[in-house]
Write a protein that holds these residues in place. Structure first.
Motif, PDB file in Angstrom:
ATOM      1  N   GLY A  41      -1.748   4.879   7.050  1.00  0.00           N
ATOM      2  CA  GLY A  41      -0.387   5.118   7.515  1.00  0.00           C
ATOM      3  C   GLY A  41       0.409   6.020   6.581  1.00  0.00           C
ATOM      4  N   ASP A  42       1.610   5.562   6.185  1.00  0.00           N
ATOM      5  CA  ASP A  42       2.496   6.358   5.320  1.00  0.00           C
ATOM      6  C   ASP A  42       1.934   6.574   3.920  1.00  0.00           C
ATOM      7  OD1 ASP A  42       4.348   6.844   7.232  1.00  0.00           O
ATOM      8  OD2 ASP A  42       5.763   5.292   6.598  1.00  0.00           O
ATOM      9  N   THR A  43       0.930   5.795   3.551  1.00  0.00           N
ATOM     10  CA  THR A  43       0.332   5.980   2.224  1.00  0.00           C
ATOM     11  C   THR A  43      -0.217   7.393   2.077  1.00  0.00           C
ATOM     12  OG1 THR A  43      -0.220   3.631   2.040  1.00  0.00           O
ATOM     13  CG2 THR A  43      -1.431   5.126   0.618  1.00  0.00           C
ATOM     14  N   LEU A  44      -0.736   7.956   3.163  1.00  0.00           N
ATOM     15  CA  LEU A  44      -1.256   9.333   3.110  1.00  0.00           C
ATOM     16  C   LEU A  44      -0.140  10.325   2.775  1.00  0.00           C
ATOM     17  CD1 LEU A  44      -3.705   9.407   6.165  1.00  0.00           C
ATOM     18  CD2 LEU A  44      -4.296   9.383   3.727  1.00  0.00           C
ATOM     19  N   LYS A  45       1.047  10.050   3.265  1.00  0.00           N
ATOM     20  CA  LYS A  45       2.178  10.925   2.964  1.00  0.00           C
ATOM     21  C   LYS A  45       2.531  10.829   1.482  1.00  0.00           C
ATOM     22  CE  LYS A  45       5.586  10.807   5.918  1.00  0.00           C
ATOM     23  NZ  LYS A  45       6.818  10.329   6.622  1.00  0.00           N
ATOM     24  N   LYS A  46       2.422   9.629   0.935  1.00  0.00           N
ATOM     25  CA  LYS A  46       2.848   9.400  -0.451  1.00  0.00           C
ATOM     26  C   LYS A  46       1.795   9.786  -1.482  1.00  0.00           C
ATOM     27  CE  LYS A  46       6.090   5.720   0.735  1.00  0.00           C
ATOM     28  NZ  LYS A  46       6.453   4.286   0.586  1.00  0.00           N
ATOM     29  N   THR A  47       0.545   9.961  -1.050  1.00  0.00           N
ATOM     30  CA  THR A  47      -0.493  10.363  -2.003  1.00  0.00           C
ATOM     31  C   THR A  47      -0.779  11.859  -1.935  1.00  0.00           C
ATOM     32  OG1 THR A  47      -2.219   9.720  -0.409  1.00  0.00           O
ATOM     33  CG2 THR A  47      -1.637   8.107  -2.108  1.00  0.00           C
TER      34      THR A  47
END
Length: 539
Positions: A137-143
């Motif tokens: 999910g949003d983890t891809l945006k944050k990494t």
């Protein structure tokens, strides 16, 4: 039009020839150009894989099941010496494995990205990463890196409400000291109540088994755990944030109050006089000897002495209550919901990357996508269905012999079964049926863990926005940061052990002068620039 048809026909012929060549190479040599045909999804392929966490051969039952599902076998590469040295050598020589597990957000990760040694994964994830997109999910945006691209897939990602640091006290002694009505209801102790307990313990037990009693000991070799526990008590975080600006935690007004509190306990004889020079082994032996009442640490760091305390319990006593249990202590004027004992990053620890020399990144990302799926997670962390666990009434249920084997010998059980041996792509928290992905770490609980969760789970907070905001390695600011950190660590001990409270204040003021001279203001400018860049990237 005729000319266009000839061109299209030629392209189709070349495409078919290229496809045949790719499949042939993949089937025969285990490496190809990355054909995405369904027929090639499980054709045998071997990947070389650098994993700094484990050097076991990819032959255990879980590994074999992964190969059966994906067609991929893995040749694990792990250095016998320093992993960082090996990674730097591989980078310099361009002798790269197909997949590398690197520390997330580290200098070495940044070097591999900057040099082009690892490839961006965005297009591969878009085409073949259905499970990756669903789970991360949003983890891809944050990494994402500064260029907006994803170069790695994190493990142990997702914020988990789980205790980390806290004040640990012997349950049996707490009850003997008259607070039995408070020890199991999740209620915190005030700073004064905690100090009073240390005093009462010393008065009630001048000696234990012929040895002088120790109200509280600390691990001098693990200063991080000591500092983070006391910071948690005073509600402090990675940085001191004021009006949206990040400052070093030593600027927090509560920092000096914290140092005065530690110093007061020390000067009143309530903290072990030997703690500052104590090594981990000595620390564990001291607690296990049975004459220590309290410590400040992460709960898992007292697992070994707790086991010995239970084993040495006298006949007829409650051996579970002979252990140290974790509690919340409130700093003066700090509310229970302001404490920060549980710093955890939702972005995890390591990053799985694909190198530029990988001959089949498509098959590699397909394997990673499988491992990221729920099925893959339970395979990695629970083992084989029908052998290690069963599905009953829609829930994963572990077999008792597996739990017993891990209780008896964690390392041997993991090596034999393959359960929890490979921590690639692991997500924190529960699966869709409510059972935790981390079987051994979370499914089977014990009294000390249960109480720690009740007392401290609400103190967890996400450190991800503040992780790795420091200057890049090799820059003048990086040298400044090293000097500032060394100065703070030096004065931390000096203040903790100072003869008087006034000297704590004097030393604090001297420390501030030295870190300012070392370039603290310039460092804080770097922190804030990197912080704003990160917030912008996460939008």
């Amino acid at each position: 039009m005729k000319k266009l048809n000839l061109v299209v026909s030629a392209v189709l012929v070349l495409s078919l020839l290229a496809g045949c060549g790719s499949n042939s190479a993949s089937n025969e040599t285990g490496s190809g150009a990355g054909s995405d045909s369904a027929a090639n999804d499980t054709a045998p392929i071997k990947l070389t894989w650098f994993d700094k966490n484990t050097g076991d051969a990819f032959t255990n039952p879980v590994a074999k099941a992964i190969t059966e599902k994906t067609g991929v076998t893995v040749e694990i590469q792990q250095p016998t010496g320093n992993p960082l040295e090996k990674l730097n050598l591989m980078l310099a020589s361009n002798d790269l494995p197909d997949v590398l597990m690197l520390d997330r957000g580290s200098d070495i990760m940044n070097k591999y990205i900057a040099s082009g040694a690892i490839i961006p994964l965005n297009d591969l994830i878009d085409q073949y990463g259905t499970n990756i997109k669903k789970m991360y999910g949003d983890t891809l945006k944050k990494t994402r890196s500064a260029d907006g691209k994803n170069y790695y897939l994190a493990n142990w990602y997702g914020l988990e409400k789980y205790p980390v640091f806290g004040f640990l006290m012997r349950m049996d002694m707490l009850k003997e000291l008259g607070v039995g009505d408070k020890v199991n209801n999740g209620e915190p102790f005030t700073a004064q109540e905690f100090e009073d307990l240390l005093v009462k313990f010393k008065e009630k037990y001048p000696t234990i088994d012929g040895k002088p009693s120790i109200p509280m000991t600390l691990n001098g070799e693990d200063m991080g755990s000591v500092q983070w526990t006391f910071k948690g008590m005073f509600g402090m975080k990675t940085y001191y944030e004021e009006n949206g600006e990040l400052k070093k935690d030593i600027r927090d007004p509560r920092y000096l109050d914290m140092m005065k509190f530690i110093n007061a306990l020390y000067n009143k004889g309530l903290i072990d006089k030997e703690w500052a020079t104590m090594k981990t082994k000595q620390y564990e032996q001291k607690i296990a000897a049975g004459n220590v009442f309290a410590t400040a640490n992460a709960s898992w760091n007292v697992g070994a002495p707790n086991t010995l305390l239970k084993a040495d319990a006298p006949e007829g006593t409650n051996k579970e209550e002979r252990q140290l249990y974790q509690f919340k202590v409130l700093g003066p004027n700090i509310a229970a919901d302001q404490t920060t004992y549980g710093p955890k990053s939702s972005l995890g620890w390591d990053g799985v990357t694909i190198s530029k020399t990988n001959k089949d990144p498509v098959r590699t990302i397909k394997m990673l996508d499988y491992l990221a799926s729920e099925e893959g997670q339970y395979l990695l962390m629970w083992g084989i269905e029908g052998k290690d666990w069963d599905m009953k009434d829609g829930k994963h249920v572990p077999r008792q012999e597996v739990l017993d084997a891990f209780t008896k010998d964690w390392n041997e059980a993991s090596k034999t079964t393959g359960i929890r041996k490979w921590t690639w792509m692991i997500k924190n928290g529960p699966g869709s049926d409510g059972t935790p992905y981390d079987l051994i770490g979370r499914y089977k609980s014990d009294p000390t863990t249960d109480l720690a969760i009740k007392n401290l789970a609400d103190t967890a907070y996400d450190t991800a926005p503040y992780d790795n905001l420091g200057p890049a390695g090799g820059t003048p600011e990086a040298i400044m940061e090293q000097k500032v950190s060394e100065t703070i660590n030096k004065y931390y001990l000096k203040m903790a052990l100072a003869p008087t409270e006034q000297q704590v204040t004097d030393m604090y003021n001297q420390m501030m002068k030295e870190v300012e001279a070392a370039g603290l203001a310039k460092l804080e400018k770097v922190y804030n620039e990197n912080y704003q860049t990160r917030l912008e990237l996460w939008k």
